[in-house]
Design an enzyme around this catalytic site. Sequence first.
Site, PDB file in Angstrom:
ATOM      1  N   HIS A 152       0.706  -1.444   0.061  1.00 16.31           N
ATOM      2  CA  HIS A 152      -0.012  -0.084  -0.113  1.00 16.31           C
ATOM      3  C   HIS A 152       0.741   1.288  -0.002  1.00 16.31           C
ATOM      4  O   HIS A 152       0.777   2.325  -0.773  1.00 16.31           O
ATOM      5  CB  HIS A 152      -0.924  -0.062   1.244  1.00 16.31           C
ATOM      6  CG  HIS A 152      -2.086  -0.944   1.101  1.00 16.31           C
ATOM      7  ND1 HIS A 152      -1.882  -2.141   0.762  1.00 16.31           N
ATOM      8  CD2 HIS A 152      -3.514  -0.553   1.109  1.00 16.31           C
ATOM      9  CE1 HIS A 152      -3.220  -2.748   0.843  1.00 16.31           C
ATOM     10  NE2 HIS A 152      -4.327  -1.433   1.018  1.00 16.31           N
ATOM     11  N   HIS A 201       1.091  -3.914   9.269  1.00 18.93           N
ATOM     12  CA  HIS A 201       2.609  -3.836   8.791  1.00 18.93           C
ATOM     13  C   HIS A 201       3.478  -3.280  10.078  1.00 18.93           C
ATOM     14  O   HIS A 201       2.940  -2.646  10.790  1.00 18.93           O
ATOM     15  CB  HIS A 201       2.804  -2.858   7.735  1.00 18.93           C
ATOM     16  CG  HIS A 201       2.380  -3.461   6.195  1.00 18.93           C
ATOM     17  ND1 HIS A 201       3.303  -4.344   5.559  1.00 18.93           N
ATOM     18  CD2 HIS A 201       1.521  -3.248   5.422  1.00 18.93           C
ATOM     19  CE1 HIS A 201       2.870  -4.764   4.313  1.00 18.93           C
ATOM     20  NE2 HIS A 201       1.868  -4.020   4.359  1.00 18.93           N
TER      21      HIS A 201
END
Length: 234
Positions: A152, A201
Site C-alpha cells: 500500500h 505492517h
Amino acid sequence: MVRLTPAQLWRFVKRFEARVLIGLVLATGALWTFLNLAEEMSEGEIDAVDRRLILMLRNPADPSDPIGSRNVEEAVRDITALGGTALVVVITVVSVLAFLFHKKRIHALVMAGAVLAAWASSDLSKMLYGRPRPDLVPHEAYVYSASFPSGHSTMSTAAFLTLAMLVASLEPRRRSKALAYVLAALVVVGVGFSRVYLGVHWPSDVLGGWCLGALWALVGWIVLRALHAPTRGS
C-alpha cells in the site's frame, strides 16, 4: 555507427541539468535507504523499534484495541483503501487517459511506467524477503502477502507522487504546484500510518514502501526532464 556533432552533444548534455542530477542523487538515496533497511530488517536489528512503535498505537491494557474511538478506526480503514490495488489502478488508468486526451503522451507513459514498476518491484521484494506480518496484535484488515515492503505504501507513494509531479510540470502557478505535492504527501503519510495503526505492517515495512515508491516517482521525473516533455512553468 551514429556520430553526434558538437552541437547535438551539447544539447544532450544540457538535458541533464542540475535538477536532473539532483533527481539522480535522490533516487540513488532512496534505493540505498531501501536496501540498507532491508538488510537491517533481515538481520533483526530493527525488530525492537518496530514492536515499540506498533504498541504505541494500542491500548496498554489491551493490545488488541487500537487507540481512538470506533469512528477513528473506521476512518483509518477508509484512508488505507487509498493505497489499495483497485483504487490505485483506477487513478492510474484515469490519469493516463486524461494525459493522452490532452496529447501528453510522455506524461501518460511516465505515469503508467512508474506505477507498474512500483507494483512489480514491491511484489518481487515481498517474495525475496518473505517477512512475516506483525504478530503482536490482531490484524484490523485482510492481508494475504508478505510484510516487507508495504505494498500500500509503495503503490500510493509511486502513484500519488508521480501524479503530483506530472500535474506540477503542466501548472504555471507555484501555489498550484505546491498544493499538488502537499495533497500527495498527505495521502502517502496517511496510508503509511494506517497500515501500522491497523497492525498489518511493521513501521519499517512502511518506510521501505515509501523509499521504493519514491524511487520510481523520481525515476519518472528524471525521464520526463530528460525527454524534454512539454511543460509550463517548470
